[in-house]
Enzyme design. Structure first.
Site, PDB file in Angstrom:
ATOM      1  N   ASP A   1      -8.259  11.187 -13.546  1.00 42.06           N
ATOM      2  CA  ASP A   1      -8.774  12.546 -13.806  1.00 42.06           C
ATOM      3  C   ASP A   1      -8.804  13.227 -15.872  1.00 42.06           C
ATOM      4  OD1 ASP A   1      -9.917  12.977 -11.587  1.00 42.06           O
ATOM      5  OD2 ASP A   1      -7.875  13.612 -10.585  1.00 42.06           O
TER       6      ASP A   1
ATOM      7  N   ASP B   1     -33.124   1.268  -2.372  1.00 39.19           N
ATOM      8  CA  ASP B   1     -31.983   1.678  -2.520  1.00 39.19           C
ATOM      9  C   ASP B   1     -31.665   1.054  -1.314  1.00 39.19           C
ATOM     10  OD1 ASP B   1     -30.151   4.932  -2.312  1.00 39.19           O
ATOM     11  OD2 ASP B   1     -29.245   2.484  -0.747  1.00 39.19           O
TER      12      ASP B   1
ATOM     13  N   ALA C   1     -25.888   3.712  -8.975  1.00 41.02           N
ATOM     14  CA  ALA C   1     -24.763   2.973  -9.146  1.00 41.02           C
ATOM     15  C   ALA C   1     -23.188   3.413  -7.844  1.00 41.02           C
ATOM     16  CB  ALA C   1     -24.183   4.517 -10.934  1.00 41.02           C
TER      17      ALA C   1
ATOM     18  N   TYR D   1     -26.701  10.362  -2.026  1.00 40.46           N
ATOM     19  CA  TYR D   1     -26.414  12.500  -2.659  1.00 40.46           C
ATOM     20  C   TYR D   1     -28.098  12.997  -3.002  1.00 40.46           C
ATOM     21  CZ  TYR D   1     -24.515  16.813  -3.655  1.00 40.46           C
ATOM     22  OH  TYR D   1     -24.038  17.971  -4.002  1.00 40.46           O
TER      23      TYR D   1
ATOM     24  N   GLY E   1     -26.511   5.389   0.713  1.00 40.35           N
ATOM     25  CA  GLY E   1     -27.169   5.937   0.608  1.00 40.35           C
ATOM     26  C   GLY E   1     -27.682   6.308   2.620  1.00 40.35           C
TER      27      GLY E   1
ATOM     28  N   ASN F   1     -20.127  18.361 -12.687  1.00 38.09           N
ATOM     29  CA  ASN F   1     -19.941  18.003 -11.171  1.00 38.09           C
ATOM     30  C   ASN F   1     -21.013  18.367  -9.867  1.00 38.09           C
ATOM     31  OD1 ASN F   1     -17.709  17.768 -12.739  1.00 38.09           O
ATOM     32  ND2 ASN F   1     -15.917  17.383 -10.184  1.00 38.09           N
TER      33      ASN F   1
ATOM     34  N   TYR G   1     -15.588   4.123 -15.241  1.00 36.22           N
ATOM     35  CA  TYR G   1     -16.830   4.463 -14.002  1.00 36.22           C
ATOM     36  C   TYR G   1     -17.264   4.915 -15.809  1.00 36.22           C
ATOM     37  CZ  TYR G   1     -20.443   8.171 -12.636  1.00 36.22           C
ATOM     38  OH  TYR G   1     -20.869   8.831 -12.471  1.00 36.22           O
TER      39      TYR G   1
ATOM     40  N   LYS H   1     -20.615   3.897 -18.065  1.00 40.78           N
ATOM     41  CA  LYS H   1     -22.096   4.865 -18.180  1.00 40.78           C
ATOM     42  C   LYS H   1     -21.823   4.947 -19.912  1.00 40.78           C
ATOM     43  CE  LYS H   1     -23.102   5.736 -14.227  1.00 40.78           C
ATOM     44  NZ  LYS H   1     -25.113   6.542 -13.120  1.00 40.78           N
TER      45      LYS H   1
HETATM   46  N1  UFG Z   1     -10.140  17.237  -5.838  1.00 38.19           N
HETATM   47  C1  UFG Z   1      -8.617  17.245  -5.552  1.00 38.19           C
HETATM   48  N2  UFG Z   1      -8.632  16.466  -3.909  1.00 38.19           N
HETATM   49  C2  UFG Z   1      -9.389  16.036  -3.501  1.00 38.19           C
HETATM   50  C3  UFG Z   1     -10.427  15.640  -4.440  1.00 38.19           C
HETATM   51  C4  UFG Z   1     -11.084  16.139  -5.505  1.00 38.19           C
HETATM   52  O1  UFG Z   1      -7.984  18.355  -5.575  1.00 38.19           O
HETATM   53  O2  UFG Z   1      -9.397  15.590  -2.501  1.00 38.19           O
HETATM   54  C5  UFG Z   1     -10.055  17.440  -7.857  1.00 38.19           C
HETATM   55  C6  UFG Z   1      -9.920  16.253  -8.853  1.00 38.19           C
HETATM   56  O3  UFG Z   1      -8.386  15.652  -8.426  1.00 38.19           O
HETATM   57  C7  UFG Z   1     -10.767  16.845 -10.094  1.00 38.19           C
HETATM   58  C8  UFG Z   1     -11.756  17.797  -9.022  1.00 38.19           C
HETATM   59  O4  UFG Z   1     -10.915  18.351  -7.660  1.00 38.19           O
HETATM   60  O5  UFG Z   1      -9.765  17.567 -10.397  1.00 38.19           O
HETATM   61  C9  UFG Z   1     -13.134  16.549  -8.504  1.00 38.19           C
HETATM   62  O6  UFG Z   1     -13.030  16.513  -8.277  1.00 38.19           O
HETATM   63  P1  UFG Z   1     -14.477  15.074  -7.327  1.00 38.19           P
HETATM   64  O7  UFG Z   1     -13.812  13.700  -7.198  1.00 38.19           O
HETATM   65  O8  UFG Z   1     -15.344  16.680  -6.587  1.00 38.19           O
HETATM   66  O9  UFG Z   1     -15.268  14.823  -8.742  1.00 38.19           O
HETATM   67  P2  UFG Z   1     -14.597  14.480  -9.968  1.00 38.19           P
HETATM   68  O10 UFG Z   1     -14.269  15.501 -11.711  1.00 38.19           O
HETATM   69  O11 UFG Z   1     -13.784  13.168  -9.741  1.00 38.19           O
HETATM   70  O12 UFG Z   1     -16.030  13.588 -10.407  1.00 38.19           O
HETATM   71  C10 UFG Z   1     -17.300  14.108 -10.634  1.00 38.19           C
HETATM   72  C11 UFG Z   1     -18.405  12.416 -10.157  1.00 38.19           C
HETATM   73  C12 UFG Z   1     -18.184  11.772 -11.185  1.00 38.19           C
HETATM   74  C13 UFG Z   1     -18.426  11.971 -12.666  1.00 38.19           C
HETATM   75  C14 UFG Z   1     -17.806  13.027 -12.643  1.00 38.19           C
HETATM   76  C15 UFG Z   1     -17.880  14.152 -13.890  1.00 38.19           C
HETATM   77  O13 UFG Z   1     -17.893  12.334  -9.159  1.00 38.19           O
HETATM   78  O14 UFG Z   1     -19.305  10.965 -10.776  1.00 38.19           O
HETATM   79  O15 UFG Z   1     -17.830  14.399 -11.777  1.00 38.19           O
HETATM   80  O16 UFG Z   1     -17.004  15.448 -14.228  1.00 38.19           O
HETATM   81  F1  UFG Z   1     -18.425  11.155 -13.263  1.00 38.19           F
END
Ligand code: UFG
Length: 328
Positions: free
Chosen positions: A284, A31, A74, A11, A36, A169, A140, A144
């Protein structure tokens, strides 16, 4: 410049490759296509292979006379890393070491590294600056952070120069509509919301409504993937111009809760999107918001798509025209 992009069919990587190629760089992509997509490679030359295959990596760097590496390959799913830490440490650290050693062997000394806001853990203060304490809440983020420490040691011992970009994000899609977000399984909030809007899922699960935030849901700093991609080009230019190794946060400096993202998406798609409340997701942090002042000052980085609704609109355009993603 001859640039190797690991994870360039993913992505973020695919958007980085597009920006580099447009700026005139000669791009080779490594890749394994585990996450991917072949169809996400719209420029550059794809080599299908794995960083675990050390002879392949060494040969590729030497044969292609690679001058700089952008390392994105990664695993990056926070909740998965909590239950399968071994997968994250092996891939994100051991494979990364293969790459670094191959770089040393071939004389390649510039690296742009894909790092993450997850290195900070639960922040003591927001917006988060780069010198904020790092206490990751999941493997994770830890993988890093460890790799950043490895980079510092390789710099001291071997003269490797690096820029580590700590993404907040990533969201949105190529504004020209060529590239978008397609993970399997999808875990990220914005694509899940938009797939729900398309009727591909029954409801968005809101993970945790009892966080210490105004509406009880997690707050994140969403940054357009093309703005992120642009920062890699600037980082590469900075290294080439003699800049010392550094770390930069990349975000828009504004946080949105899960409920706010949902509302913004409803405005973009023009209809209600079903959502249900669910328990917290392990790993989270409650709030992650970046200060990207250092990147703005030192790299001259300026986000072009900072507005959350614009970010979601670009993603919506892609999901609407690619309901099955890249279709592979
Ligand atoms: N969330 C929901 N429902 C879902 C998916 C996500 O409520 O179906 C919430 C998560 O709990 C979180 C927020 O939406 O609070 C964002 O979640 P994401 O999974 O979209 O993103 P993350 O914050 O977990 O993680 C992303 C990247 C990571 C990176 C991180 C840094 O995937 O690689 O941002 O903030 F490390």
């Amino acid at each position: 410049m001859k640039v190797l992009v690991t994870g360039g069919a993913g992505y973020i990587g695919s958007h980085v490759v597009k920006v580099l190629a447009r700026a005139g760089h000669d791009v080779v992509i490594l890749d394994n296509l585990g996450e991917g997509h072949r169809r996400a490679v719209v420029s550059g030359r794809l080599v299908v292979g794995d960083l675990n295959d050390r002879p392949l990596v060494e040969e590729l760097l030497a044969a292609e006379k690679v001058e700089a590496v952008i390392h994105l390959a990664a695993h990056s799913i926070v909740p998965e890393s909590v239950v399968r830490p071994e997968k994250y440490f092996r891939n994100n650290l051991v494979s990364g070491l293969n790459l670094l050693d191959a770089m040393l062997a071939s004389g390649c000394r510039y690296l742009v590294f894909s790092s993450t806001a997850a290195v900070y853990g639960e922040p003591e203060r927001v917006p988060i600056e780069e010198d904020h304490p790092t206490l990751p809440t999941n493997p994770y983020g830890e993988s890093k952070l460890f790799f950043e420490a490895i980079l510092r040691r390789y710099e001291e011992a071997h003269g490797l120069r690096f820029i580590s970009l700590r993404y907040f994000n990533a969201a949105g899609a190529d504004p020209e509509g060529e590239l978008g977000e397609d993970h399997d399984p999808e875990t990220h909030l914005v694509p899940i919301i938009l797939q729900t809007a398309l009727g591909l899922r029954s409801a968005v699960r809101i993970f945790g409504t009892d966080y210490p935030t105004p509406d009880g849901t997690c707050i994140r700093d969403y940054i357009h993937v093309s703005d992120l991609a642009e920062a890699h080009l600037l980082a590469l230019n900075a290294l080439r111009a003699g800049k010392h190794s550094s770390i930069y946060n990349l975000g828009n400096g504004e946080g949105f809760s899960v409920r706010e993202v949902l509302q913004a998406a409803e405005q973009v798609v023009g209809r209600p999107i079903p959502a249900v409340e669910a328990p917290r997701r392990p790993g989270d942090p409650a709030v992650l918001v970046a200060s990207s002042e250092r990147a703005q000052k030192e790299l001259g980085w300026q986000p072009r798509y900072a507005d959350l609704r614009v970010i979601i609109s670009t993603a919506w355009n892609w999901h609407r025209s690619h309901p099955a993603g890249y279709g592979d």
